[in-house]
Design a protein around this motif. Structure first.
Motif, PDB file in Angstrom:
ATOM      1  N   THR A   1       0.751  -1.278   0.076  1.00 16.96           N
ATOM      2  CA  THR A   1       0.016   0.035  -0.144  1.00 16.96           C
ATOM      3  C   THR A   1       0.762   1.120  -0.039  1.00 16.96           C
ATOM      4  O   THR A   1       1.867   1.321   0.826  1.00 16.96           O
ATOM      5  CB  THR A   1      -0.995  -0.084   1.104  1.00 16.96           C
ATOM      6  OG1 THR A   1      -1.701  -0.996   1.217  1.00 16.96           O
ATOM      7  CG2 THR A   1      -1.906   1.165   1.236  1.00 16.96           C
TER       8      THR A   1
ATOM      9  N   GLU B   1      -3.263   0.505  -3.774  1.00 12.18           N
ATOM     10  CA  GLU B   1      -2.472  -0.913  -3.335  1.00 12.18           C
ATOM     11  C   GLU B   1      -1.881  -1.107  -4.741  1.00 12.18           C
ATOM     12  O   GLU B   1      -2.709  -1.185  -5.835  1.00 12.18           O
ATOM     13  CB  GLU B   1      -3.714  -1.560  -2.958  1.00 12.18           C
ATOM     14  CG  GLU B   1      -2.951  -2.990  -2.469  1.00 12.18           C
ATOM     15  CD  GLU B   1      -3.892  -3.984  -2.402  1.00 12.18           C
ATOM     16  OE1 GLU B   1      -5.139  -3.677  -2.186  1.00 12.18           O
ATOM     17  OE2 GLU B   1      -3.690  -5.117  -2.491  1.00 12.18           O
TER      18      GLU B   1
ATOM     19  N   THR C   1      -7.138   4.328  -3.801  1.00 15.07           N
ATOM     20  CA  THR C   1      -7.855   4.223  -2.611  1.00 15.07           C
ATOM     21  C   THR C   1      -8.701   5.735  -2.401  1.00 15.07           C
ATOM     22  O   THR C   1      -9.642   5.827  -1.380  1.00 15.07           O
ATOM     23  CB  THR C   1      -6.964   4.119  -1.354  1.00 15.07           C
ATOM     24  OG1 THR C   1      -5.730   4.747  -1.479  1.00 15.07           O
ATOM     25  CG2 THR C   1      -6.529   2.459  -1.433  1.00 15.07           C
TER      26      THR C   1
END
Lengths: 380, 124
Positions: free
Chosen positions: B45, B71, B102
């Motif tokens: 991540t 990610e 994200t």
């Protein structure tokens, strides 16, 4: 060659500056000069061209000077007080590599020393020193030379290097009397009708010449050499990868005031008479290291895989004991893989020893390797 | 499909909820011959601006930063054996990694193609 921190001083230029710009070179500050790091085809192509054909380098930023005394013996002895090479027995028409040493045997700079073939030049030695060190070198020498030996700067001269397997035939087309010169021989002659002083030497591991010429003739010489289809202009980037593969030291990186010539693997440049007699700065330390071995030595390193290990990379044993540091490292286009050199403790310096190079926190396996990484192809 | 650029010359080509990250053609040209690329582990991540990869030319190593948070779902393993692909086709076959975004709103802070070309002009 050595780099220098960037400052606000205006950059100096060589007489070939406009030639580089017109060829589309990427110019960078180097040792106070605005120099070509690469031309449009890039470092890899330039490197390979030099190994296969002939590369032309502008190294006019380097310091050229004369030592002038009443006769060879006097001038040679004056220089021998500063360097560990045998200069007294340097024959007319020969060049030799040496180092200016500090009192503790550290290296203040490395340099080329030439004795002219012309009997009229008796008592003169020609010096070529690193661009970044030249002011310091000249001051150092001037403060230590006897009254009857003078340092005379040759700031009105440019220096070109032509290197590669085709270099000799290219130069012979413009100066037929150069073809039979051997490695480290020097000659005053005309190339393309221009007065030059050339030596069969270089900084790539290839056959070739370094050609000293008056500033005013530098562009004409550059163009005459570049007109040959075997010749391409090569920047400082490829000069660095070529010399690294050739196992040659870069001052300020692989050798400096903290390293002795013995640690640096330069014992070959200290002739027998000087090893025995001493009489140069730091002789006590250097003679002791010759006898007992230095506690650390410069070695070649061949990392596994493709990741280059750059200058400053920590070297450890496979079980993590720190044993040294990389002083030059990168990608070798001829080797087609990463190559490096650095200093390690004597006990792990044998060729074939397994070591680790810590690149971005990760240990990369490497082996101590014989240098050069690419075979020298000098004209013997 | 939109492509956005950072001031550090990374691009992200957005396809649905993920994006392909690489370096711009200007960046590959400025770096010169690429000889090694270090890619992140799949599953890692990355926060926006974090070091995502390292690209090495003959001369030097440079970091590649994540243009946005995400990610790592795929890396371009072609670059392990053929790093020069970055020079040949930086915008295409020379991609570095694929991120599952994200926080897609971070894309709004990046430059469009047109803005990036203007930016390149202003610095070259």
């Amino acid at each position: 060659m050595a780099e220098q921190a960037h400052s606000d001083e205006p950059l100096l230029v060589t007489p070939l500056h406009a030639e580089h710009v017109s060829l589309g070179a990427r110019m960078v500050p180097f040792a106070g000069y605005d120099m070509p790091v690469q031309y449009p085809t890039g470092i890899m192509t330039e490197h390979n061209w030099t190994r296969e054909h002939a590369g032309l380098f502008d190294v006019s930023h380097m310091g050229q000077a004369l030592l002038v005394g009443p006769d060879h013996e006097t001038t040679a002895k004056a220089l021998e007080a500063l360097v560990p090479a045998d200069i007294v027995n340097l024959k007319p028409g020969q060049q030799r590599y040496s180092q200016l040493l500090s009192d503790d045997g550290g290296i203040l700079d490395d340099l080329m020393v030439t004795r002219s073939a012309d009997p009229a030049d008796d008592g003169k030695l020609i010096l070529v020193v690193n661009a970044s060190m030249k002011e310091a070198d000249y001051a150092h020498m001037q403060a230590r030379l006897p009254a009857n030996v003078k340092l005379v700067r040759a700031d009105d001269r440019a220096l070109l290097a032509i290197q590669g397997p085709k270099a000799a035939e290219v130069v012979a087309r413009l100066a037929p009397d150069t073809a039979d010169m051997a490695f480290m021989a020097v000659k005053a002659t005309k190339v393309a009708g221009l007065d030059v002083h050339l030596s069969r030497s270089g900084y790539t591991g290839e056959d070739g010449y370094e050609i000293s010429v008056k500033d005013k003739d530098a562009v004409a010489l550059w163009r005459a050499l570049l007109a040959d289809p075997e010749v391409k202009a090569i920047g400082l980037g490829a000069r660095d990868s070529l010399r690294l593969e050739a196992g040659l030291c870069l001052y300020g990186h692989d050798i400096d005031t903290t390293t002795s010539p013995i640690e640096g693997g330069l014992i070959w440049s200290i002739q027998k008479r000087r090893r025995e007699e001493g009489g140069f700065p730091g002789a006590a330390r250097i003679q002791r290291e010759i006898k007992e071995g230095a506690s650390r030595v410069r070695v070649g390193l061949k990392p596994e895989g493709r990741a280059p290990a750059r200058e400053g990379t920590v070297i450890t044993t496979p079980d993590g004991r720190e044993v040294g540091i990389v002083t030059s490292g990168g990608f070798g286009p001829t080797v087609n893989g990463p190559v490096a050199m650095g200093y390690v403790s004597k006990d792990v310096s044998a060729v074939g020893t397994d070591l680790h190079l810590v690149v971005r926190g990760k240990p990369i396996p490497a082996k101590v390797a014989a240098m050069p990484f690419a075979p020298h192809r000098y004209k013997r | 499909m939109t492509t956005r650029y950072t001031k550090d010359h990374e691009y992200i080509r957005v396809e649905g909820d993920s994006g392909v990250v690489g370096i711009s053609d200007y960046a590959q040209s400025a770096l010169g011959d690429v000889v090694f690329v270090e890619l992140p582990a799949v599953g890692k991540t990355l926060a926006k601006g974090a070091e995502a990869a390292v690209v090495e030319s003959v001369k030097a190593a440079s970091e590649v930063y994540a243009p946005v948070s995400g990610e790592v779902v795929e890396v371009n393993s072609v670059l392990e054996d053929a790093p020069g692909t970055v020079n040949e086709d930086a915008a295409g076959r020379g991609w570095f990694l694929k991120l599952r975004l994200t926080n897609p709103s971070e894309l709004d802070g990046l430059m469009t193609e047109e803005q990036y070309q203007e930016f390149v002009k202003s610095i070259s």
